[in-house]
Write an enzyme that holds these catalytic residues in place. Structure first.
Site, PDB file in Angstrom:
ATOM      1  N   ASP A 554       3.404 -11.217  -1.151  1.00  8.73           N
ATOM      2  CA  ASP A 554       4.531 -11.956  -0.613  1.00  8.73           C
ATOM      3  C   ASP A 554       5.794 -11.563  -1.377  1.00  8.73           C
ATOM      4  OD1 ASP A 554       5.454 -14.185   1.145  1.00  8.73           O
ATOM      5  OD2 ASP A 554       5.979 -15.074  -0.770  1.00  8.73           O
ATOM      6  N   GLU A 591       5.760  -7.288   1.332  1.00  6.73           N
ATOM      7  CA  GLU A 591       7.092  -7.415   1.910  1.00  6.73           C
ATOM      8  C   GLU A 591       8.103  -6.782   0.959  1.00  6.73           C
ATOM      9  OE1 GLU A 591       7.270 -11.512   4.353  1.00  6.73           O
ATOM     10  OE2 GLU A 591       6.877 -11.763   2.226  1.00  6.73           O
TER      11      GLU A 591
END
Length: 966
Positions: A554, A591
């Site tokens: 993340d 990400e």
């Protein structure tokens, strides 16, 4: 037991607690703030304040539970205690250097002050600091900060350097309240500020030895890294909720506190009691905290469970042999990913026992509707299931009896565009069993709410059973890890752990000492040695102890590239013989958004898209996503893209005149073609202007290079994920309102086909293949089971279950409401089944030929070519060919035993297209056998004429042609 410990334990066990929800910062991956804790059993881990001299004479009483108002006397004490809380603009960067952005004119001299009891305060006569135990005069370092410091802390490279005398006992001073003060030539102080300590802590106390619990045949030892702590003890408890049994003091050596005891400590529950100066309160606090290296927990993380995770009782049958059962994976280029939330998977699956729905155990029901669905996808070629966060996170009570749930039968009675459903969900959203889980508390333990029992071994055993069950149907498991931020910080609250133990170290702070919140809240600082180490150690824990097959990071851009590379090398070093794991098969991606305080490498080289090129670590390709869908997730939801009608079927939202939209469509086509070619920075494409350009020379509308990878395995190609609207919902918003549901289904499949047939790694949000809807909720992180429903009976796609929650969607309700209320937007079961069958066909096509899964940049550049390019290109059509060795051509190795050539035509037009491509004439191309036998009557009409190289492709169809080998 000391009296204050009794009071701490009483407060910890009995008082309710709430945590304030801080404002959510905007980010590239918004989810909303972590939810407040709500368990009646939960209580804040307590603190005992050691007051400085000014407050010592005031009456004392046991510490208040979080949320208590206290008495006037206590408020008076708090005023005295907090009267001196300077910011932290100076950095102690090595044992001998302090950096401070102060000029020569305002700092004739600079002194460092320390108080072990946090008694520092300003002199009323403007003569400096009082209440100190020690004072050290600092000397300017004319050479400035060394390169080793400016490389680690590039944002302070222009600061002045001050030398700390070698005679100073630095190890003692870092345990104190610290400030530096500057003085003018007349002796008056001109400035004062606190210090940020991560640099000096790394310089003096970087540690690579054992941490957490270490088991031997005869003993158990505990190790805690806490160099700023003044005292550390361990409190052992009688079970997960029982009273304290004993409190034992740990001994410190070089910043690590440890204790060794008998083996019968095993299975006890414990907490660390830490006396430490906390800069957020300017006080010495006595806190109770879990072990950062915990491998077991009680419900809601109230206590750490001292468990030997390797003992046989923690393993399901045949666990140690799982490495031999792992699904085959020859190359990372063979990966296809399916992103799934654990609760979504089975919360509504009536074929799973009601006590197992929504948790780890649901995956062990091999004949359930959900597992049969995954088996179907696996048989077609799907390789990996990406599970949203499954470590211990805040926002969901581990104790199921505390949950509140809506009456879904009652909600179903409201109209599809009603606001009543979302109101019912919002009323209990902090007390229901739902949250995505991006609220990290402790990284190393499975989440208790997904287990049959949050206390004891269930969460460990059942997590392993889940991995085992998925592996046995041919699917590897990816774990979603969230190392970029923490749910909370400070000395209060059960969900603050790391910042209690070494305050201010694990979190990243700005130049005034305030915690950075761009990643949601409480950003972590992987540029600090022990944060980097904790991340890598945690990954190894999941890889070795749970045999996880991959990790999705993340907000990877908020993690330093160095940490990502250390993680990769550490995981790849794992072997089956030594660790029971083949680390060479573990894939990493994340990400790579570049924003906030880390943008443009301000905190060091970070894990952003451009920086990760050449690492073999994947990043999400938002260029392709935005080109296919249109706009971006943060723009106007009506902005159209390549598949949703831009230029070809305008929806009425003005995006420019006809020439503008035609040019934008052609630009999007360039972006998609680079994505289809692995998003390679060096892939050369004839762009829509007719120029030959590398992927890195084609730019997004924001001016960023479209192509940025060095290898196809570094791009994750996707059109939807858990963030933002589902693919079907995006299409329903952006397409012309009178487009039929049948056509929207074709667009849905066409977008998915672009992912499945691209070079790189395709990524699908669970339910894309069955037209999943969240009733157009753009951020369903806390929208409950109602809006997040997955139906593997295929009866419904969850469209039109009410207006989505107002928190993130109310501004768009005027757009959403008429669509939800229009019965022609809702798919029937036949639509769902048809799209699923065609999706399975597309997966089968991907895995029918290695030409769709090229593993190197050189192969991709040599074999992949695009036609229908340049200024004369037919709008809305992409033609891609992939070449294999033909007629024993020496310049190219043969990869495919069945096909020598592949051509894919993507036609997003709302009408059939016929086009001649002379370069592809006189070939023996024919429609792919899977599509010849497809249940989709339109795709079967696709045709190729060898004489002219004419391809005829039906509307909104991806047609695949192959040249079989003789």
């Amino acid at each position: 037991m000391p009296m204050q410990v009794n009071m701490l334990l009483h407060r910890h066990l009995n008082s309710p607690f709430t945590l304030p929800i801080p404002p959510r910062s905007s980010s590239a991956s918004p989810r909303g703030p972590p939810a407040r804790a709500h368990s009646a059993r939960s209580a804040a881990l307590g603190t005992w304040r050691r007051a400085p001299a000014e407050a010592a004479a005031l009456p004392r009483k046991p510490p208040m539970a979080v949320g208590d108002t206290g008495t006037a006397v206590e408020n008076q004490a708090a005023e005295a205690i907090q009267a001196f809380m300077p910011d932290a603009r100076a950095y102690w960067v090595t044992s001998s250097l302090i950096a401070w952005n102060v000029s020569d004119q305002e700092a004739s001299s600079v002194c460092l002050y320390a108080s072990r009891g946090a008694a520092l305060h300003l002199s009323p006569s403007n003569r400096g600091i009082q209440g100190y135990d020690s004072k050290v005069e600092l000397q300017p370092e004319q050479a400035g900060l060394p390169e080793s410091v400016t490389e680690k802390f590039p944002f302070i490279s222009s600061y002045r350097a001050f030398r700390v005398p070698s005679s100073v006992d630095v190890a003692s001073l870092v345990k104190c309240q610290l400030v530096v003060a500057s003085f003018s030539a007349d002796g008056k102080h001109t400035d004062v500020t606190g210090l940020q300590l991560p640099g000096v802590l790394d310089d003096m106390f970087a540690y690579t030895g054992p941490l957490g619990a270490v088991f031997s045949e005869e003993a158990v030892s505990l190790h805690l890294w806490a160099p700023t702590a003044q005292e550390v003890s361990v409190c052992f408890f009688d079970g997960p909720v029982g009273p304290v049994l004993e409190t034992l003091q740990l001994k410190e050596f070089n910043g690590v506190w440890s204790i060794t005891g008998p083996r019968d400590w095993e299975n006890r529950y414990y907490l660390y009691e830490v006396d430490v100066y906390h800069p957020s309160k300017a006080l010495v606090e006595q806190v109770l905290a879990d072990d950062p290296y915990a491998r077991g927990l009680s419900a809601n993380g109230e206590r750490t469970w001292l468990v030997d995770i390797n003992c046989e009782s923690m393993k399901p049958p045949s666990w140690d042999e799982l490495a031999d059962e792992k699904p085959k994976l020859d190359s990372f280029s063979d990966i296809t990913i399916y992103e799934l939330h654990i609760r979504d998977f089975s919360a509504h699956d009536s074929t799973v026992d009601c006590n197992s729905r929504g948790g780890f155990q649901a995956f062990t029901y091999q004949d359930s509707a959900g597992m049969q669905h995954l088996q179907k996808l696996s048989d077609a070629g799907l390789t990996h299931v990406h599970l949203l966060p499954s470590f211990h996170f805040a926002g969901v009570d581990d104790i199921k009896s505390n949950w509140k749930c809506v009456d879904e039968c009652e909600l179903a009675k409201f109209p599809p565009g009603s606001d009543m459903q979302q109101a019912a969900i919002a009323a209990i959203k902090e007390e229901d069993p739902y949250n995505w889980g991006y609220n990290p508390v402790l990284w190393g333990v499975p989440k208790g709410s997904y287990a049959s029992n949050p206390d004891g071994p269930s969460r460990i055993i059942e997590y392993r059973q889940m991995v085992q069950a998925l592996n046995r149907i041919g699917l590897r498991v990816v774990m979603d890890v969230v190392y970029n931020h923490l749910n909370s910080s400070g000395p209060f609250g059960i969900t603050s752990v790391l910042d209690k133990i070494v305050p201010g170290y694990y979190v990243r702070r700005d130049i005034k000492g305030q915690i950075e919140n761009s990643a949601a809240m409480n950003n972590t600082a992987s540029e600090h040695f022990m944060v980097d180490r904790l991340i890598v150690d945690d990954l190894l824990n999941w890889a070795v102890n749970y045999k996880v097959d991959g990790f999705r990071f993340d907000l990877m851009g908020h993690i330093m590239k160095r940490t990502m590379m250390r993680a990769k090398y550490a995981l790849q070093s794992l072997t089956r013989d030594a660790h029971g794991v083949d680390g060479s098969k573990i894939y990493l991606y994340g990400e790579g958004w570049d924003f906030g305080e880390v943008a443009r490498n301000q905190r060091g080289i970070n894990g952003s898209q451009l920086n990760m090129s050449g690492t073999g670590i994947g990043s999400f390709n938002d260029r392709m996503r935005d080109a296919i869908n249109g706009g971006n997730p943060f723009g106007n939801p009506l902005q159209q893209g390549f598949t949703t009608g831009l230029f070809l079927q305008p929806n009425g939202f003005y995006q420019g005149n006809e020439a503008d939209t035609r040019a934008a469509l052609a630009t999007y086509a360039d972006h998609i073609q680079i994505g289809l070619a692995g998003n390679l920075r060096d892939y050369v494409l004839i762009s829509h202007t007719g120029e030959a350009k590398k992927g890195s020379e084609i730019y997004t509308f924001d001016g960023l290079p479209v192509g940025y990878t060095s290898s196809p395995i570094e791009t994750i190609n996707y059109v939807s994920a858990h963030d933002n609207e589902t693919l079907f919902d995006v299409i329903s918003l952006k397409t012309l309102t009178n487009v039929s549901v049948d056509e929207r289904c074709r667009i849905n499949l066409l977008a998915s086909s672009m992912m499945a047939l691209s070079q790189g790694i395709p990524f699908f949000h669970a339910g894309d293949e069955i037209l999943r809807s969240k009733s157009i909720d753009r951020d369903s992180y806390n929208s409950g089971d109602w809006f997040n429903k997955l139906d593997f009976s295929y009866e419904t796609n969850n469209w039109g279950v009410g207006l989505p929650p107002s928190e993130k969607n109310e501004d768009n309700w005027p757009l959403i409401k008429p669509r939800l209320e229009n019965p022609f937007f809702k798919p029937a079961k036949r639509h769902i089944l048809a799209v699923l069958e065609s999706f399975v066909d597309v997966l089968k096509i991907r895995y029918s030929s290695p030409l769709f899964r090229l593993s190197t940049a050189s192969d991709t550049k040599q074999r992949v070519q695009f036609h229908n390019t340049g200024p004369s290109a037919i709008p809305g059509v992409i033609v891609m060919s992939i070449e294999d060795a033909r007629n024993d051509s020496p310049q190219m190795a043969q990869l495919d035993a069945n096909f020598s050539y592949v051509v894919v035509v993507f036609n997003v037009c709302p009408h059939e297209v016929s086009m001649d491509i002379p370069a592809l004439a006189s070939m023996a191309l024919e429609l792919h056998p899977v599509q010849v036998n497809s249940s989709d009557a339109l795709v079967r009409q696709s045709a190729y004429e060898a004489a002219t190289g004419r391809f005829t492709v039906p509307r909104r169809t991806a047609s695949v042609f192959v040249e079989p080998r003789c």
